[in-house]
Design an enzyme around this catalytic site. Sequence first.
Site, PDB file in Angstrom:
ATOM      1  N   ARG A  30     -11.998  -3.758  -8.226  1.00  0.00           N
ATOM      2  CA  ARG A  30     -11.774  -4.546  -7.016  1.00  0.00           C
ATOM      3  C   ARG A  30     -13.113  -4.791  -6.337  1.00  0.00           C
ATOM      4  NH1 ARG A  30      -8.216  -2.171  -2.136  1.00  0.00           N
ATOM      5  NH2 ARG A  30     -10.192  -1.080  -1.850  1.00  0.00           N
ATOM      6  N   ASP A  85       1.278  -5.456   8.242  1.00  0.00           N
ATOM      7  CA  ASP A  85       0.132  -4.558   8.101  1.00  0.00           C
ATOM      8  C   ASP A  85      -1.107  -5.422   7.870  1.00  0.00           C
ATOM      9  OD1 ASP A  85      -1.859  -2.779   7.272  1.00  0.00           O
ATOM     10  OD2 ASP A  85      -0.389  -1.356   6.495  1.00  0.00           O
ATOM     11  N   TYR A 108     -11.465   0.910   9.908  1.00  0.00           N
ATOM     12  CA  TYR A 108     -12.647   1.363   9.153  1.00  0.00           C
ATOM     13  C   TYR A 108     -12.958   0.442   7.970  1.00  0.00           C
ATOM     14  CZ  TYR A 108      -8.749   3.597   6.672  1.00  0.00           C
ATOM     15  OH  TYR A 108      -7.560   3.835   6.041  1.00  0.00           O
ATOM     16  N   LYS A 109     -12.153  -0.613   7.779  1.00  0.00           N
ATOM     17  CA  LYS A 109     -12.409  -1.564   6.692  1.00  0.00           C
ATOM     18  C   LYS A 109     -13.332  -2.660   7.236  1.00  0.00           C
ATOM     19  CE  LYS A 109      -8.347   0.013   4.268  1.00  0.00           C
ATOM     20  NZ  LYS A 109      -6.901  -0.075   4.048  1.00  0.00           N
ATOM     21  N   PHE A 125       0.851  -1.196   0.000  1.00  0.00           N
ATOM     22  CA  PHE A 125       0.000   0.000   0.000  1.00  0.00           C
ATOM     23  C   PHE A 125       0.893   1.255   0.000  1.00  0.00           C
ATOM     24  CE2 PHE A 125      -2.893   3.098   1.888  1.00  0.00           C
ATOM     25  CZ  PHE A 125      -4.090   2.803   1.247  1.00  0.00           C
TER      26      PHE A 125
HETATM   27  C1  LIG Z   1      -6.120   1.043   3.979  1.00  0.00           C
HETATM   28  C2  LIG Z   1      -4.668   0.836   4.255  1.00  0.00           C
HETATM   29  C3  LIG Z   1      -3.909   1.825   4.917  1.00  0.00           C
HETATM   30  C4  LIG Z   1      -4.526   3.154   5.275  1.00  0.00           C
HETATM   31  O1  LIG Z   1      -3.773   3.935   6.152  1.00  0.00           O
HETATM   32  P1  LIG Z   1      -4.433   5.218   6.803  1.00  0.00           P
HETATM   33  O2  LIG Z   1      -3.385   5.832   7.605  1.00  0.00           O
HETATM   34  O3  LIG Z   1      -5.625   4.754   7.591  1.00  0.00           O
HETATM   35  O4  LIG Z   1      -4.918   6.105   5.695  1.00  0.00           O
HETATM   36  C5  LIG Z   1      -2.578   1.532   5.188  1.00  0.00           C
HETATM   37  N1  LIG Z   1      -2.017   0.346   4.819  1.00  0.00           N
HETATM   38  C6  LIG Z   1      -2.742  -0.609   4.180  1.00  0.00           C
HETATM   39  C7  LIG Z   1      -2.089  -1.902   3.814  1.00  0.00           C
HETATM   40  C8  LIG Z   1      -4.079  -0.380   3.869  1.00  0.00           C
HETATM   41  O5  LIG Z   1      -4.775  -1.327   3.227  1.00  0.00           O
END
Ligand SMILES: *Cc1c(COP(=O)(O)O)cnc(C)c1O
Length: 409
Positions: free
Chosen positions: A384, A212, A237-238, A123
């Site tokens: 997706r 992560d 939030y996911k 990400f």
């Molecule tokens: C969604 C996601 C994030 C988001 O990070 P935020 O700080 O909440 O914006 C980070 N890493 C991964 C792998 C994600 O899927």
Amino acid sequence: MMTSFEHDVADSLGAHRALFFQSNDVAAYLDGNSLGRPLGASVERIARFVTEQWGSRLIRGWDEQWLSLPETVGDELGRVALGAAAGQVIFADSTTVLLYKLIRAACEFNPERTEIVIDRANFPTDRYVVEGIVAERGLSVVWIDAGKTERDGSDGDPDDAFGVTPAQVQAALTDRTALVVLSHVAFRSGFLADVPAITALVHDAGALVLWDLSHSVGVVPTELDAWGVDLATGCSYKYLCGGPGAPAFAYVRLELQAQLRQPIQGWLGTRAPFEMGQGYTPADGIRSFASGTPPITGMLALQDMIALIGEVGIMAIREKSVALTEHAIALSDELLPDAVLSTPRAAHRRGSHITLDREGFAELVPKLWAQGVIPDFRGPTGIRIGLSPLSTSFTEVELGILAIRYPGE
Ligand SMILES: *Cc1c(COP(=O)(O)O)cnc(C)c1O
């Protein structure tokens, strides 16, 4: 192939869908991996919080319960979804900020080691934070190109093309490796990494590993303690349905907590914040990974989802998740033969979303959204499809794939 209707009738978790707030203009929500739907219980919890807690307890609320909430809810998440014993999980900040805090702490732990390993398909925020720390501390990045399987002696399993394999990690490790930063489930391909195997390899090389869990927490069973994971973080939030901007969590293995020092020294990570004394003395335990005032209002909805996961059981959730992604793949094979599946076909190697690639999807997705069919677009050509098991039906998946197959004008 079972029809979507037959799947829904046979689905023992199907009734839980009614627990989520339903909006009339959404026909198929296929993006619960980006922003989970709210539970009806959260609508009430948030309203009650304003009047009964914030409005009535006022400043007394901090002593009565809010100050300890990041750890009590963290323990509960650890118990129901992470395989983590109490005292190792805390909610605070965003995933991005927690990545910074944990990566910095891990690098300082091993100051004679100068390399951080990460993959190019990770990400963006994970990569950017690593690149920033490397520049700040005079370290270097060792990049893994996920999907390049020729040079690492793998046996040619086609699913290896979608994510980071143990062989690739092995090839990247040296005696200079301080830390390896990887995602449990890849945000684009949905590839599910072999956390225990990779963690063991990293430890053999004398380095630490940070996982992560943003795209796996709440949907893929995780055994952080048993797997010997050092550090982990992830979004709420996911699949945890905490709402936009809900705080992230950090996991720090118990034995490491006293040895790691995170760089954002704030008063609420100290031993006695209300003494307001001179000099920073970190709190004992996971609390030292907090910095400022905890985001209490952001931690309301996720408590309802954590409770529901505890009730249903993470194994049952995983079982439905696999059935949903299998169904989505079968339907796309049948209805979208010209789209390329950019996700592992073997169920044990993917998380809870699939990505299909085809020219023209960039223009199609806004049209789908306008019709109330909501997948996500991931460039350059990917749709997706995220399948949050407790809020998604098999019929909804079919509706989504049909809408991609037969787009209206
Ligand atoms: C969604 C996601 C994030 C988001 O990070 P935020 O700080 O909440 O914006 C980070 N890493 C991964 C792998 C994600 O899927």
